[in-house]
Design an enzyme around this catalytic site. Sequence first.
Site, PDB file in Angstrom:
ATOM      1  N   HIS A 183       1.163   4.815  -2.550  1.00  0.00           N
ATOM      2  CA  HIS A 183       1.253   6.489  -2.197  1.00  0.00           C
ATOM      3  C   HIS A 183       2.630   6.738  -2.694  1.00  0.00           C
ATOM      4  O   HIS A 183       3.260   8.364  -3.349  1.00  0.00           O
ATOM      5  CB  HIS A 183       0.777   6.574  -0.854  1.00  0.00           C
ATOM      6  CG  HIS A 183      -0.681   6.417  -0.548  1.00  0.00           C
ATOM      7  ND1 HIS A 183      -0.983   7.527  -0.243  1.00  0.00           N
ATOM      8  CD2 HIS A 183      -0.957   5.223  -0.158  1.00  0.00           C
ATOM      9  CE1 HIS A 183      -2.403   6.703  -0.147  1.00  0.00           C
ATOM     10  NE2 HIS A 183      -2.616   5.989  -0.421  1.00  0.00           N
ATOM     11  N   HIS A 224       1.056  -1.103   0.003  1.00  0.00           N
ATOM     12  CA  HIS A 224      -0.173  -0.055  -0.045  1.00  0.00           C
ATOM     13  C   HIS A 224       0.861   1.352  -0.090  1.00  0.00           C
ATOM     14  O   HIS A 224       0.745   1.460  -0.878  1.00  0.00           O
ATOM     15  CB  HIS A 224      -1.120  -0.040   1.273  1.00  0.00           C
ATOM     16  CG  HIS A 224      -1.757   1.199   1.263  1.00  0.00           C
ATOM     17  ND1 HIS A 224      -2.766   1.856   2.139  1.00  0.00           N
ATOM     18  CD2 HIS A 224      -1.988   1.940  -0.113  1.00  0.00           C
ATOM     19  CE1 HIS A 224      -3.732   2.563   1.981  1.00  0.00           C
ATOM     20  NE2 HIS A 224      -3.182   2.790   0.939  1.00  0.00           N
ATOM     21  N   ILE A 239      -7.428   8.631  -1.061  1.00  0.00           N
ATOM     22  CA  ILE A 239      -7.125   7.977   0.478  1.00  0.00           C
ATOM     23  C   ILE A 239      -6.234   7.465   0.914  1.00  0.00           C
ATOM     24  O   ILE A 239      -5.662   6.667  -0.257  1.00  0.00           O
ATOM     25  CB  ILE A 239      -8.457   7.623   0.627  1.00  0.00           C
ATOM     26  CG1 ILE A 239      -8.905   7.988   1.732  1.00  0.00           C
ATOM     27  CG2 ILE A 239      -9.391   6.486  -0.547  1.00  0.00           C
ATOM     28  CD1 ILE A 239      -9.289   9.136   3.022  1.00  0.00           C
ATOM     29  N   ASN A 256      -6.683  -0.992  -0.688  1.00  0.00           N
ATOM     30  CA  ASN A 256      -7.140   0.323  -0.237  1.00  0.00           C
ATOM     31  C   ASN A 256      -8.244  -0.229   0.577  1.00  0.00           C
ATOM     32  O   ASN A 256      -8.891  -0.522   1.539  1.00  0.00           O
ATOM     33  CB  ASN A 256      -6.996   1.158  -0.905  1.00  0.00           C
ATOM     34  CG  ASN A 256      -7.051   2.728  -0.250  1.00  0.00           C
ATOM     35  OD1 ASN A 256      -6.765   2.181   1.367  1.00  0.00           O
ATOM     36  ND2 ASN A 256      -8.490   3.179   0.322  1.00  0.00           N
ATOM     37  N   HIS A 304      -3.685   0.782  -6.565  1.00  0.00           N
ATOM     38  CA  HIS A 304      -4.515   1.275  -4.687  1.00  0.00           C
ATOM     39  C   HIS A 304      -5.095   1.021  -4.876  1.00  0.00           C
ATOM     40  O   HIS A 304      -5.894   0.563  -3.454  1.00  0.00           O
ATOM     41  CB  HIS A 304      -3.724   2.203  -5.510  1.00  0.00           C
ATOM     42  CG  HIS A 304      -4.662   2.985  -4.621  1.00  0.00           C
ATOM     43  ND1 HIS A 304      -5.824   4.040  -3.364  1.00  0.00           N
ATOM     44  CD2 HIS A 304      -4.571   3.543  -2.822  1.00  0.00           C
ATOM     45  CE1 HIS A 304      -6.068   4.450  -2.204  1.00  0.00           C
ATOM     46  NE2 HIS A 304      -4.709   4.179  -2.072  1.00  0.00           N
TER      47      HIS A 304
END
Length: 898
Positions: A561, A556, A898, A752, A748
């Site tokens: 990110h 993740h 997010i 997520n 993602h």
Amino acid sequence: MFCRESSSSLLPLNIAKSLSPLFPKPPALINPISPGRRDKLPRPNLRGRCKVTASRFNIEKIGDIMKKSVKKIKVKGFITAKESLLDAVALPRLHDHLSDLGGRSLLVELISTEMDPLTGMEKDPVKDYAQRIWSEVPHEKYECVFEVPEDFGTVGAIRVQNRYHKEIFLKEMELELPNGSVTFTCDSWVAPKSVDPAMRIFFSNKSYLPSQTPEPLKQVRKEELETLQGKNREQVGEFTMHERVYDYDMYNDLGNPETDPRPVIGGPSHPYPRRCKTGREPCDSDPSSEQRYGLNFYVPRDEEFSSAKGTSFTAKAILAALPSVIPQIESILSDPHLPFPHFKAIENLFEEGIDLPKDAGLLPLLPRLVRAGVEASDDILQFEAPVLINNDRFSWLRDDEFARQTLAGLNPYSIQLVQEWPLKSKLDPAIYGDPTSLITWEIVEREVKGNMSVDEALKNKRLFVLDYHDLLLPYVNKVRELDNTTLYASRTLFFLSDDSTLRPVAIELTCPPNVNKPQWKEVFTPGYDATSCWLWSLAKTHVIAHDAGYHQLISHWLRTHCCMEPYIIAANRQLSAMHPIYRLLHPHFRYTMEINARARQSLINAGGIIETCFWPGKYSIELSSDVYDKLWRFDMEGLPADLIRRGMAEEDETAKHGLRLTIPDYPFANDGLILWDAIKEWVTDYVKYYYPDAGLIMSDEELQGWWSEVRNVGHGDKKDEPWWPVLETQDDLINVVTTIAWVASGHHAAVNFGQYGYGGYFPNRPTTTRIRMPVEEPTDEELKEFYETPEKVMLNTYPSQKQATLVMVTLDLLSTHSPDEEYIGEYPEASWANEPIIYAAYERLKGRLQYLEGAIDERNVTLSLKNRAGAGVVKYELLKPTSKHGVTGMGVPYSISI
């Protein structure tokens, strides 16, 4: 009647006469040039009108006279804007009403795409002040009326200056021209002139490669990039909220060197991608670290979540809530070590909740989780039951569910094919002990009932492993020195059945030697008596905690990110906003930098939620640096390459998607490959439209500058790796862009939006383990407790009440789609709709995504696909492209928002 200066250049006689006072020899302008005087006069260099060597003053005079003779037309422009919800009620609004009354609100300039044929220079911009004609907080509409010369040409850009006392969010401007409207999509905050006097530049929705940019736009294109690179910045020090500077820095702001230090992440000692630079002052005690202060960390203004969207529940509100929520929960659950007394207490989190003081103020921050008490009674923090236990309350206990989640759960990125036997560590045995695994083929044969030999199992691709051995073993001793946690290195072996399901057959837990004791390791297998069943369940708990930590920090945080941020920074520094590749990638970049800045504030920082609640503790980001250094490769981040790397697929031109899966019922891979192909076909159509031949790619200095900066600066710690792609052909560019788009969207989403569904009931995915296995050098008391109350040992192994509650709140927030979520393929970007061929390609993308939705629905009711369908089985919907808002376990946004 015309004056002939050359066979191809004519000047209207009336204009020529009006120009005559500007020159010493009027006859030279209005009579044919005699051969005898040609060498004494300036040589004409004319393109459609008379152009004569003269002073700049005279050229400007010529231009002025010519302009007076050109007919002008009125052109209306309409600006759609929004103001900050906070500014809507602030005092500066009173001053702004005065600006409206005085007709001085937004100054707008139109820039032509055509050069002035008389002067050879850019045409003068046409200006007007925008008047507010409609307002309903926070929405506003403005009108301009421009006096535009008939020969002004196409408007390619606008400049805007904000004369208000507050910033304003410009959505778009539409010009109504005689030959059709031109739209400028802005989607940007414009600071007031008092804060930033420079005029903002916005380009029309027509995209241009650098070499194809109209001459008058080349300079403004360059100026805008220089602003984003910080070259036009006058002040020094910390960047302010209105600025739009993109630059790089290391992760040197996670701790406090004086009270809670953390190493600088990035550089030779701890290789890592770069983050956005903030310009904050270095710490006095450690100049290599940056000071942490203020409620918000700088990101360029347009990277922030737009409060102009007007929704009360946005991703910004979600993460902004965390720093306020954590202290409140900590005050209620004051003992950080307190375990749950029994499993019923865990279930009560969903059935009864936790009492909260009314003055805690959590109701507006956590509207989904906090129930208001009646009158004077306390509020209640009550969690919604996640889908896993709603469907089947006891599924998490079963081995088949444990195995199924490696293929269709929250972390489908770790399972890999066993290709060598016996399993063996690659670490130095002098430091870490015997490298050979204790999982022998005799153990495996016993569990699979002796159906095949080890060679047959390897040849038939029947053995799979979750291998966290070599990654975790160097951290075991130092993590064990931390309070309230323990750690093993682990290997978990699975056997593939004929129905495409996995069966766990053995778990090996290992501790390296230290100064006090030798290496310890033991193998656990599914039990057939009470003691072995409990030991097996405890061993699974440790393995699942390892997987939960790896998922959060690597699958993740790191791979989506963190690694995405350098692509975004480099794109804004090197690719113009009118560049077609920038416009292709921009929706995949939205809000990621803001999310990452928020993560540095409250998630991955020293003492943040990750360190407090996950097993690596203060070594969390250091661990992710090790994985980045040893395992991360850009060329392996695309889905097909990742599957092949893990042995989960092999290339096969005759198979669908060009791959044959090792496990046919692999829900993440089956759905993901449809999404990957849809993205790649869309990118292929797009790239080949703007780059019909490879030469345009090689000669595109902005594109090459972007990719060079990604490699050499943003991911500079790995710049010398030989696997970096180069941008020489269309296929090179297609693969690079497809990979980035996939990571931002499909990758993602897969890791997520199922976080609460699978982790909300934390016994299914504990984030840490706090005590050792009862067979690792136990005391007499520990053995007695295990034999008499094994459930208590399990509960003491799980996260504490405080840790579990903090994680559950966080996972609920992070799994939530806000009402303004932007899903892949849902709406086209304005620049895509502007080009008919590109819009047609986008419509094909949309059709493929609709096909994916239908395919997922059909697969989820096909009972032969046991990894996604069956009694109580959670449907695999994480790669369904769209979703309603809330916690849904589906939906693929364009970006990491997010």
